[in-house]
Design a protein around this motif. Structure first.
Motif: not given
Length: 430
Positions: A248-261
């Motif tokens: 039941d966790g979150h799929w985080s957009l902001l974390t994903t963006i930083n991960g791509g960078l």
């Protein structure tokens, strides 16, 4: 790159500081151009004409101030290197956003663009720097700046965040308080612009396109940049999901963006010299490195609104070491030899001296600014936001909502100011 950083940083701060952070990103371009024109390029690449021999050339350049002696054929090279210098300075502004004095920005940005960053550039990328000159049969490997650009900017960001301290309310005595940015779409737009910018950042580091083999190197660098970014983005997204709850966790957009960078930062050093599978693995590990650095810095109560230190220093350091593992010519995982281990050691030395150099000047610059009282804005200005007191230009003025909103907006503004200045709302009269 500047447009991407501008939107990424603006969306990651609160609305009351939007104008401030956008102006800093704008000036990274224009004031940075003046400083790099006058001094930075000379310190970075001056002396390549071999007109004066000596140890000084190994450390710092000494010609072409204000491009006075530079052949016009090299102007394109100056522009490309200026963009890298502006990027190094931009990394710092995000880490100390929402509480730094504007005068402090002008001072540290000028020093980074004009001296701190160019000296490292000379060591690693000029014809005569001591790192690129190498030792016996090895030389420092860093094709597009995992160490030269990102480690420098990331370490300076860390020293700045330590010296300036956390934002008011970020780390309460009893409970850590997350401070969210004001617009996720703006962060996402900045992320996409940066993803595209990295293609030119890394692919363009070949510096030429007309010689035999140039096109293949540029294409490989671009493909590897995409794949490494993909590895970082997917890894961080999954790690964030697991950390917030497996089912039941979150799929985080902001974390994903930083991960791509993070993946794109880490592949800078070796994007021209590793196979595509190695680029993807580099990105996967970069995602883990980013999450670890972000977690540790938060536990140490280092307030970095953009996670700039984790993205740029942490993943830049990993990138400098990754190229010595996966390089197809002399990587440790390809050739178990004295040369490959010498290469690993030389890049490790490069990462060490870049860290020490950047940390020394970072603590000196930001420490002196703090002692002199120029580093951080007063408490009441930080609470109110920097846009109106410092610039007189709110990013979202109340008047823009139209006459029908004027009364409601005025009441809301009074309540907002009361909260920001820690006045109990009940003390206000309707």
């Amino acid at each position: 790159m500047q447009a991407g950083f501008a939107f990424l940083e603006a969306g990651s701060v609160r609305s009351k500081n939007t104008t401030n952070i956008l102006l800093k990103n704008t000036l990274d371009l224009f004031i940075g151009a003046i400083i790099y024109w006058l001094f930075g390029f000379a310190f970075a690449f001056g002396g390549n004409m071999n007109d004066i021999k000596g140890e000084a050339e190994r450390f710092i350049g000494h010609t072409d101030f204000a491009l006075a002696d530079l052949n016009s054929d090299a102007y394109a090279f100056w522009f490309f290197q200026f963009v890298f210098a502006a990027t190094a300075a931009t990394i710092v502004s995000g880490a100390i956003a929402e509480r730094a004095e504007f005068m402090a920005y002008l001072i540290y940005s000028g020093l980074i663009t004009g001296f701190v960053y160019p000296v490292v550039t000379h060591w690693a990328w000029s014809n005569e720097g001591w790192l690129v000159a190498g030792n016996s049969d090895v030389a420092y490997l860093d094709f597009a700046g995992s160490g030269v650009v990102h480690m420098v900017g990331g370490m300076l960001a860390l020293t700045g965040a330590i010296c300036i301290g956390p934002r008011i309310g970020r780390f309460d005595k009893t409970n850590d308080q997350s401070i969210r940015g004001h617009t996720v779409p703006m962060v996402s737009l900045g992320g996409f612009i940066l993803f595209f910018g990295f293609l030119a950042f890394n692919g363009g580091s070949q510096l030429t396109i007309s010689y035999s083999g140039d096109a293949s190197v540029v294409a490989l660098a671009i493909v590897n940049t995409i794949l490494s970014g993909a590895g970082g983005a997917v890894t961080t997204m999954l790690m964030k999901r697991i950390a917030t709850g497996l089912f039941d966790g979150h799929w985080s957009l902001l974390t994903t963006i930083n991960g791509g960078l993070s993946g794109m930062v880490s592949i800078c050093a070796g994007c021209n010299s590793v196979e595509t599978y190695a680029a993807f693995i580099t990105g996967l590990i970069a995602g883990m490195v980013f999450m670890l650095w972000s977690f540790v810095l938060e536990k140490l109560k280092v307030d970095d609104p953009l996670d700039a230190v984790a993205v740029h220093y942490g993943c830049g350091l990993w990138g400098v070491m990754a190229v010595t593992l996966f390089n197809t010519d002399k990587g440790v995982l390809y050739k178990w030899s004295d040369q490959s281990f010498n290469q690993f050691g030389w890049n490790l030395l490069g990462a060490f001296v870049i860290t020490i150099w950047s940390a020394f000047w970072g603590f000196l610059i930001f420490g002196l600014l703090r002692i002199s009282g120029l580093l951080r804005v007063p408490r009441h200005i930080e609470l109110k936001g920097l846009d109106v007191p410092k610039h007189g230009e709110p990013a979202y003025p109340i008047e823009s909502y139209g006459d029908g909103w004027s009364q409601t907006a005025a009441v809301n503004a009074n309540i907002h100011d009361a909260i920001q200045q820690e006045i109990p709302p009940g003390a206000l009269q309707s």
